[in-house]
Design a protein around this motif. Structure first.
Motif, PDB file in Angstrom:
ATOM      1  N   TYR A  14      12.464 -26.941  35.314  1.00 34.14           N
ATOM      2  CA  TYR A  14      12.187 -27.624  36.467  1.00 34.14           C
ATOM      3  C   TYR A  14      10.653 -27.549  36.570  1.00 34.14           C
ATOM      4  CZ  TYR A  14      12.281 -29.003  41.551  1.00 34.14           C
ATOM      5  OH  TYR A  14      12.275 -29.480  42.816  1.00 34.14           O
TER       6      TYR A  14
ATOM      7  N   CYS B 295      17.191 -38.994  41.217  1.00 37.47           N
ATOM      8  CA  CYS B 295      16.269 -38.447  40.431  1.00 37.47           C
ATOM      9  C   CYS B 295      16.662 -37.849  38.780  1.00 37.47           C
ATOM     10  CB  CYS B 295      15.417 -37.243  40.860  1.00 37.47           C
ATOM     11  SG  CYS B 295      14.384 -37.392  42.304  1.00 37.47           S
ATOM     12  N   CYS B 296      17.953 -37.620  38.922  1.00 35.32           N
ATOM     13  CA  CYS B 296      18.549 -36.990  37.652  1.00 35.32           C
ATOM     14  C   CYS B 296      18.868 -38.464  36.728  1.00 35.32           C
ATOM     15  CB  CYS B 296      19.799 -36.180  37.637  1.00 35.32           C
ATOM     16  SG  CYS B 296      19.946 -34.967  36.662  1.00 35.32           S
TER      17      CYS B 296
ATOM     18  N   LEU C 160      21.135 -18.119  38.096  1.00 36.23           N
ATOM     19  CA  LEU C 160      20.786 -18.216  36.660  1.00 36.23           C
ATOM     20  C   LEU C 160      19.856 -19.179  36.397  1.00 36.23           C
ATOM     21  CD1 LEU C 160      24.188 -17.446  34.793  1.00 36.23           C
ATOM     22  CD2 LEU C 160      22.478 -16.058  35.163  1.00 36.23           C
ATOM     23  N   ARG C 161      18.879 -18.823  35.375  1.00 39.44           N
ATOM     24  CA  ARG C 161      17.623 -19.719  34.973  1.00 39.44           C
ATOM     25  C   ARG C 161      17.598 -19.488  33.497  1.00 39.44           C
ATOM     26  NH1 ARG C 161      12.508 -19.303  38.538  1.00 39.44           N
ATOM     27  NH2 ARG C 161      13.857 -20.602  40.232  1.00 39.44           N
TER      28      ARG C 161
ATOM     29  N   LYS D 198      11.629 -37.974  34.327  1.00 47.70           N
ATOM     30  CA  LYS D 198      12.872 -37.707  34.865  1.00 47.70           C
ATOM     31  C   LYS D 198      13.559 -36.657  34.214  1.00 47.70           C
ATOM     32  CE  LYS D 198      14.432 -42.003  36.655  1.00 47.70           C
ATOM     33  NZ  LYS D 198      15.244 -41.885  37.934  1.00 47.70           N
ATOM     34  N   GLU D 199      14.442 -35.925  35.002  1.00 48.27           N
ATOM     35  CA  GLU D 199      15.092 -34.858  34.377  1.00 48.27           C
ATOM     36  C   GLU D 199      15.976 -35.272  33.312  1.00 48.27           C
ATOM     37  OE1 GLU D 199      14.567 -35.968  37.266  1.00 48.27           O
ATOM     38  OE2 GLU D 199      14.374 -34.440  38.540  1.00 48.27           O
ATOM     39  N   GLY D 200      16.398 -36.468  33.189  1.00 54.91           N
ATOM     40  CA  GLY D 200      17.151 -37.099  32.146  1.00 54.91           C
ATOM     41  C   GLY D 200      16.304 -36.972  30.851  1.00 54.91           C
TER      42      GLY D 200
ATOM     43  N   ASP E 163      13.796 -27.415  47.196  1.00 57.16           N
ATOM     44  CA  ASP E 163      12.667 -28.058  47.577  1.00 57.16           C
ATOM     45  C   ASP E 163      12.741 -29.251  48.467  1.00 57.16           C
ATOM     46  OD1 ASP E 163      10.752 -27.685  44.067  1.00 57.16           O
ATOM     47  OD2 ASP E 163      11.430 -26.247  45.667  1.00 57.16           O
TER      48      ASP E 163
ATOM     49  N   TYR F  56      15.218 -32.508  30.061  1.00 58.10           N
ATOM     50  CA  TYR F  56      16.309 -31.448  29.663  1.00 58.10           C
ATOM     51  C   TYR F  56      16.808 -31.713  28.262  1.00 58.10           C
ATOM     52  CZ  TYR F  56      16.055 -29.092  34.079  1.00 58.10           C
ATOM     53  OH  TYR F  56      15.766 -28.581  35.099  1.00 58.10           O
TER      54      TYR F  56
ATOM     55  N   TRP G  65      18.926 -17.262  29.132  1.00 56.68           N
ATOM     56  CA  TRP G  65      19.550 -16.932  30.535  1.00 56.68           C
ATOM     57  C   TRP G  65      19.036 -15.797  31.277  1.00 56.68           C
ATOM     58  CZ3 TRP G  65      21.074 -21.289  32.814  1.00 56.68           C
ATOM     59  CH2 TRP G  65      21.575 -22.360  32.359  1.00 56.68           C
TER      60      TRP G  65
ATOM     61  N   THR H  36      21.286 -25.386  37.791  1.00 53.47           N
ATOM     62  CA  THR H  36      20.165 -24.914  38.252  1.00 53.47           C
ATOM     63  C   THR H  36      19.082 -25.779  38.437  1.00 53.47           C
ATOM     64  OG1 THR H  36      20.504 -23.161  36.218  1.00 53.47           O
ATOM     65  CG2 THR H  36      18.606 -23.173  37.350  1.00 53.47           C
ATOM     66  N   TYR H  37      19.035 -26.692  37.784  1.00 58.85           N
ATOM     67  CA  TYR H  37      17.985 -27.877  38.205  1.00 58.85           C
ATOM     68  C   TYR H  37      18.521 -28.248  39.976  1.00 58.85           C
ATOM     69  CZ  TYR H  37      16.940 -32.494  39.390  1.00 58.85           C
ATOM     70  OH  TYR H  37      16.747 -33.798  39.907  1.00 58.85           O
TER      71      TYR H  37
ATOM     72  N   GLU I  69      19.891 -26.744  42.149  1.00 63.43           N
ATOM     73  CA  GLU I  69      19.681 -25.569  43.053  1.00 63.43           C
ATOM     74  C   GLU I  69      18.289 -25.713  43.455  1.00 63.43           C
ATOM     75  OE1 GLU I  69      23.113 -22.670  41.481  1.00 63.43           O
ATOM     76  OE2 GLU I  69      21.016 -22.073  41.342  1.00 63.43           O
ATOM     77  N   GLN I  70      17.344 -25.790  42.231  1.00 63.08           N
ATOM     78  CA  GLN I  70      15.926 -25.710  42.884  1.00 63.08           C
ATOM     79  C   GLN I  70      15.484 -27.139  43.474  1.00 63.08           C
ATOM     80  OE1 GLN I  70      15.572 -23.980  38.552  1.00 63.08           O
ATOM     81  NE2 GLN I  70      13.610 -24.045  39.279  1.00 63.08           N
ATOM     82  N   LYS I  71      15.897 -28.156  42.974  1.00 68.20           N
ATOM     83  CA  LYS I  71      15.364 -29.567  43.414  1.00 68.20           C
ATOM     84  C   LYS I  71      15.976 -29.639  45.079  1.00 68.20           C
ATOM     85  CE  LYS I  71      13.764 -33.622  42.872  1.00 68.20           C
ATOM     86  NZ  LYS I  71      12.349 -34.030  42.336  1.00 68.20           N
TER      87      LYS I  71
END
Lengths: 127, 321
Positions: free
Chosen positions: A39, B58-59, A85-86, A56-58, B40, A61, A77, B32-33, B35-37
């Motif tokens: 992110y 967005c995803c 968790l990140r 985009k996230e797509g 925000d 990742y 992790w 996780t993404y 949660e953060q997005k």
């Protein structure tokens, strides 16, 4: 009609450019930050490019997973204080080598494109 | 986690065909993404539901992100592709050298194939193992077919006087072996289908073609007859098995799912149709078309089976995939 076609062509062209260089961008930023997560990378790319890249996230990742499967980055992790968790990524030695090669290729490419875009000297200048 | 996000992640997962550890990692990272997005977006003043909707938008489409993740996990290098085509090449070698009737060589080859398949099945189940498994199951199916006369004779001796049957121990042994084989074939098929139906199609790729060959061998007098006509098919078998080997290599090596499945189904249908046309000489255009359709159904039947298993699990409230 011509300007509409040009806009359509540009919309196709830029994603192709991004697709070809996304891994290079990610490797560079992961190396610079020493360790970072998906992110944050997305936000940093947008910020540094002043909004030009809005990935985009797509895109991000899967690219990160590809880099990890290729051994160019390694992921870990970590549990945050809030219990979430990140996944943090760091660049590997192989990744650094790959980054050097990609950046050299990019510099060569942009230099060559610059040479082609240079206006042709007038015949009188040559004489 | 909000229901919309959970539903989105479930849909992403339903389009992933990786081992469970990789799938868990992908879903966890997407969680996780989100949660953060959403955090925000809520800082910007959006409500929880609005933030979830924007984050999902967005995803991108779940199928697309799953497809890209699937491609990111594609196998690297040609090692796995070579392993995937090896069982086809080994069996092709038997036909090329006309040694498929040699008991020692055939036993050695199929023991090797079965052993590798069984070992790899128990340890990790990489993609290259499925062609090996296919030959192991093929052996069991041939064994079942070969056991039929024994069981038939035993049944006839039970119902009719004057018909002498095989010994009880032989019948019990054969019946137990058949039951175990049927259980194993069913268990493996269902396990593979629930993992990824295309792997089941890969596994059963040589089946229609080898079945046609066995039928033509029976027509020529059976395996024990020893006539020259038994070897008429050897060159064709060798060529087609090499093509199956190349197809398996393509399936294992390349990431694009449409390419893999397209190659598999096309080769399976074409090879099977050619085989049937050779076995039944008088097969006309309609016959070829019907055969091709039947083979297409056969190659796609694991997909149908997978969807039925998913439906049944959903009805019983069991999480699918």
């Amino acid at each position: 009609m011509k300007s509409v076609n040009m806009r359509k062509n540009l919309a196709r062209y830029v994603p192709d450019l991004v697709r070809g260089n996304i891994e290079c961008l990610l490797l560079f930023l992961i190396k610079e930050n020493h360790e970072t997560y998906g992110y944050d990378l997305m936000r940093e790319i947008e910020k540094r490019s002043e909004g030009y890249f809005q990935l985009k996230e797509g895109t991000i990742y899967p690219a990160l997973h590809r880099l990890e499967n290729d051994g160019l980055v390694s992921g870990e992790w970590r549990e945050l204080p809030g219990g979430q968790l990140r996944r943090y990524y760091t660049i590997t030695q192989q990744g650094e080598q790959a980054l050097r090669e990609k950046m050299a290729a990019w510099e060569g490419f942009t230099a060559a494109v610059g040479l082609v875009f240079r206006p042709r000297p007038l015949e009188s200048d040559v004489a | 986690m909000l229901p919309d996000i959970r539903e989105y992640l479930d849909e992403v997962r339903s389009h992933l065909y990786l081992d469970s550890a990789a799938e868990r990692q992908i879903i966890q990272e997407l969680e996780t993404y989100f949660e953060q997005k959403t955090a925000d977006l809520r800082d910007f003043g959006l409500s929880a539901d609005e933030a979830a909707r924007v984050a999902i938008r967005c995803c991108g489409r779940p199928r697309i992100i799953a497809q890209r993740m699937q491609e990111a996990y594609g196998t690297r290098g040609w090692g796995a592709a070579l392993l995937a085509c090896l069982p086809h090449l080994l069996v092709a070698g038997l036909f090329a050298s006309h040694q498929w009737r040699h008991p020692l060589i055939t036993t050695l080859i199929f023991t090797c194939v079965g052993g590798v398949a069984f070992y790899a099945w128990l340890h990790g189940r990489s993609r290259w193992v499925y062609p090996w498994l296919g030959y192991m199951l093929l052996l069991l199916i041939v064994g079942l077919y070969a056991s039929y006369p024994v069981l038939e004779t035993a049944a006839l001796s039970l119902f009719y006087d004057g018909v002498s049957g095989p010994s009880v121990w032989l019948v019990l042994g054969v019946a137990s072996a058949c039951a175990l084989s049927i259980w194993f074939i069913t268990h493996v098929t269902l396990s593979v289908v629930t993992r990824d139906w295309s792997l089941a199609s890969l596994m059963f790729l040589p089946l229609p073609f080898v079945a046609s060959w066995l039928y033509s061998v029976e027509q020529a007098g059976g395996l024990a007859s020893g006539g020259a006509s038994l070897y008429l098919w050897d060159t064709r078998m060798c060529i087609v098995l090499v093509i199956f080997g190349l197809t398996s290599a393509v399936f294992v090596h390349f990431r694009e799912r449409a390419l893999k499945i397209g190659a598999l189904i096309a080769v399976g249908v074409v090879a099977g149709t050619m085989a049937c046309r050779n076995v039944w000489d008088g097969l006309g255009l309609v016959g070829v078309a019907v055969t091709s359709l039947l083979l297409l159904f056969f190659m796609l039947s694991p997909a149908v089976l997978e969807s039925r298993i998913d439906h049944s699990r959903q009805r019983r409230g069991i999480a699918t995939r």
